[in-house]
Motif scaffolding. Structure first.
Motif, PDB file in Angstrom:
ATOM      1  N   GLU A  10       0.856  -1.188   0.000  1.00  0.00           N
ATOM      2  CA  GLU A  10       0.000   0.000   0.000  1.00  0.00           C
ATOM      3  C   GLU A  10       0.884   1.227   0.000  1.00  0.00           C
ATOM      4  O   GLU A  10       1.758   1.374   0.851  1.00  0.00           O
ATOM      5  CB  GLU A  10      -0.889   0.000   1.243  1.00  0.00           C
ATOM      6  CG  GLU A  10      -1.862   1.145   1.268  1.00  0.00           C
ATOM      7  CD  GLU A  10      -2.858   1.021   2.404  1.00  0.00           C
ATOM      8  OE1 GLU A  10      -3.340   2.067   2.862  1.00  0.00           O
ATOM      9  OE2 GLU A  10      -3.146  -0.101   2.836  1.00  0.00           O
ATOM     10  N   GLU A  13      -5.367  11.753  -2.596  1.00  0.00           N
ATOM     11  CA  GLU A  13      -6.142  11.797  -3.843  1.00  0.00           C
ATOM     12  C   GLU A  13      -5.719  13.011  -4.673  1.00  0.00           C
ATOM     13  O   GLU A  13      -5.673  14.130  -4.193  1.00  0.00           O
ATOM     14  CB  GLU A  13      -7.638  11.874  -3.523  1.00  0.00           C
ATOM     15  CG  GLU A  13      -8.529  11.775  -4.721  1.00  0.00           C
ATOM     16  CD  GLU A  13      -8.521  10.392  -5.357  1.00  0.00           C
ATOM     17  OE1 GLU A  13      -8.640  10.327  -6.587  1.00  0.00           O
ATOM     18  OE2 GLU A  13      -8.373   9.393  -4.649  1.00  0.00           O
ATOM     19  N   HIS A  57      -3.849  -1.173  -8.402  1.00  0.00           N
ATOM     20  CA  HIS A  57      -5.072  -0.363  -8.436  1.00  0.00           C
ATOM     21  C   HIS A  57      -4.988   0.798  -7.465  1.00  0.00           C
ATOM     22  O   HIS A  57      -4.361   0.712  -6.424  1.00  0.00           O
ATOM     23  CB  HIS A  57      -6.286  -1.225  -8.077  1.00  0.00           C
ATOM     24  CG  HIS A  57      -7.549  -0.727  -8.691  1.00  0.00           C
ATOM     25  ND1 HIS A  57      -8.217   0.378  -8.233  1.00  0.00           N
ATOM     26  CD2 HIS A  57      -8.254  -1.166  -9.749  1.00  0.00           C
ATOM     27  CE1 HIS A  57      -9.292   0.586  -8.980  1.00  0.00           C
ATOM     28  NE2 HIS A  57      -9.330  -0.345  -9.913  1.00  0.00           N
ATOM     29  N   CYS A  58      -5.622   1.880  -7.835  1.00  0.00           N
ATOM     30  CA  CYS A  58      -5.828   3.016  -6.938  1.00  0.00           C
ATOM     31  C   CYS A  58      -7.341   3.186  -6.798  1.00  0.00           C
ATOM     32  O   CYS A  58      -8.111   2.374  -7.300  1.00  0.00           O
ATOM     33  CB  CYS A  58      -5.152   4.279  -7.480  1.00  0.00           C
ATOM     34  SG  CYS A  58      -5.713   4.799  -9.108  1.00  0.00           S
ATOM     35  N   ARG A  59      -7.758   4.225  -6.169  1.00  0.00           N
ATOM     36  CA  ARG A  59      -9.191   4.374  -5.875  1.00  0.00           C
ATOM     37  C   ARG A  59     -10.069   4.275  -7.122  1.00  0.00           C
ATOM     38  O   ARG A  59     -11.029   3.531  -7.164  1.00  0.00           O
ATOM     39  CB  ARG A  59      -9.435   5.696  -5.158  1.00  0.00           C
ATOM     40  CG  ARG A  59     -10.871   5.857  -4.725  1.00  0.00           C
ATOM     41  CD  ARG A  59     -11.019   6.996  -3.758  1.00  0.00           C
ATOM     42  NE  ARG A  59     -12.397   7.095  -3.342  1.00  0.00           N
ATOM     43  CZ  ARG A  59     -13.082   8.215  -3.344  1.00  0.00           C
ATOM     44  NH1 ARG A  59     -12.494   9.336  -3.715  1.00  0.00           N
ATOM     45  NH2 ARG A  59     -14.317   8.234  -2.954  1.00  0.00           N
ATOM     46  N   ARG A  96      -3.158   7.171 -10.503  1.00  0.00           N
ATOM     47  CA  ARG A  96      -1.981   6.767  -9.730  1.00  0.00           C
ATOM     48  C   ARG A  96      -1.503   5.365 -10.081  1.00  0.00           C
ATOM     49  O   ARG A  96      -0.303   5.127 -10.208  1.00  0.00           O
ATOM     50  CB  ARG A  96      -2.247   6.886  -8.229  1.00  0.00           C
ATOM     51  CG  ARG A  96      -2.339   8.349  -7.801  1.00  0.00           C
ATOM     52  CD  ARG A  96      -2.924   8.492  -6.446  1.00  0.00           C
ATOM     53  NE  ARG A  96      -4.334   8.068  -6.534  1.00  0.00           N
ATOM     54  CZ  ARG A  96      -5.123   7.916  -5.498  1.00  0.00           C
ATOM     55  NH1 ARG A  96      -4.667   8.136  -4.295  1.00  0.00           N
ATOM     56  NH2 ARG A  96      -6.375   7.550  -5.661  1.00  0.00           N
ATOM     57  N   CYS A  97      -2.425   4.426 -10.259  1.00  0.00           N
ATOM     58  CA  CYS A  97      -1.996   3.073 -10.642  1.00  0.00           C
ATOM     59  C   CYS A  97      -1.417   3.089 -12.057  1.00  0.00           C
ATOM     60  O   CYS A  97      -0.471   2.354 -12.351  1.00  0.00           O
ATOM     61  CB  CYS A  97      -3.131   2.066 -10.506  1.00  0.00           C
ATOM     62  SG  CYS A  97      -4.533   2.357 -11.578  1.00  0.00           S
TER      63      CYS A  97
END
Length: 121
Positions: free
Chosen positions: A22, A27, A57-59, A64-65
């Motif tokens: 993580e 954000e 993955h990001c949100r 970001r991913c």
């Protein structure tokens, strides 16, 4: 302040035999160069250890991913920032790299100008 939203808790992920990293990023902010390099090293270690696939993955799964995947392709496959971004865009049409994210990736590209990829893996 960072907000953590876990659909599946990290302990449950580990209990299933998955490795989990993580990277806490607010954000809208890009990964720092250090976070990016650490993420690239993590991805490479999983691929080297297990082969096959990795899930990043990001949100929302669009910025970001994507930044991390583009960085990994640049370092591991020797792609330029533009080539790596185009490759990811073909696979994930909704992906985006914002200006401030691109600046960090451009710094990675400058540092890896000699294409000595192993120093980031």
């Amino acid at each position: 302040m960072l907000q953590h939203e876990h659909i599946v808790p990290p302990d449950a992920i580990k209990a299933l035999g998955f490795r989990h990293l993580e990277i806490n990023v607010r954000e809208g902010d890009p990964l720092t160069l250090l976070q990016l390099v650490n993420g690239i090293k993590f991805i490479n270690s999983i691929i080297q250890m297990r082969g096959g696939s990795i899930y990043v993955h990001c949100r929302l799964g669009r910025v970001r991913c994507v930044m991390l995947c583009v960085g990994y392709l640049m370092v591991s496959k020797g792609l330029t920032l533009q080539e790596a971004e185009q490759h990811v865009k073909q696979l994930v049409p909704a992906s985006k790299i914002r200006r401030k994210h691109r600046e960090v990736l451009a710094e990675l590209e400058r540092l890896d100008r000699n294409k000595q990829h192993s120093r980031f893996l």
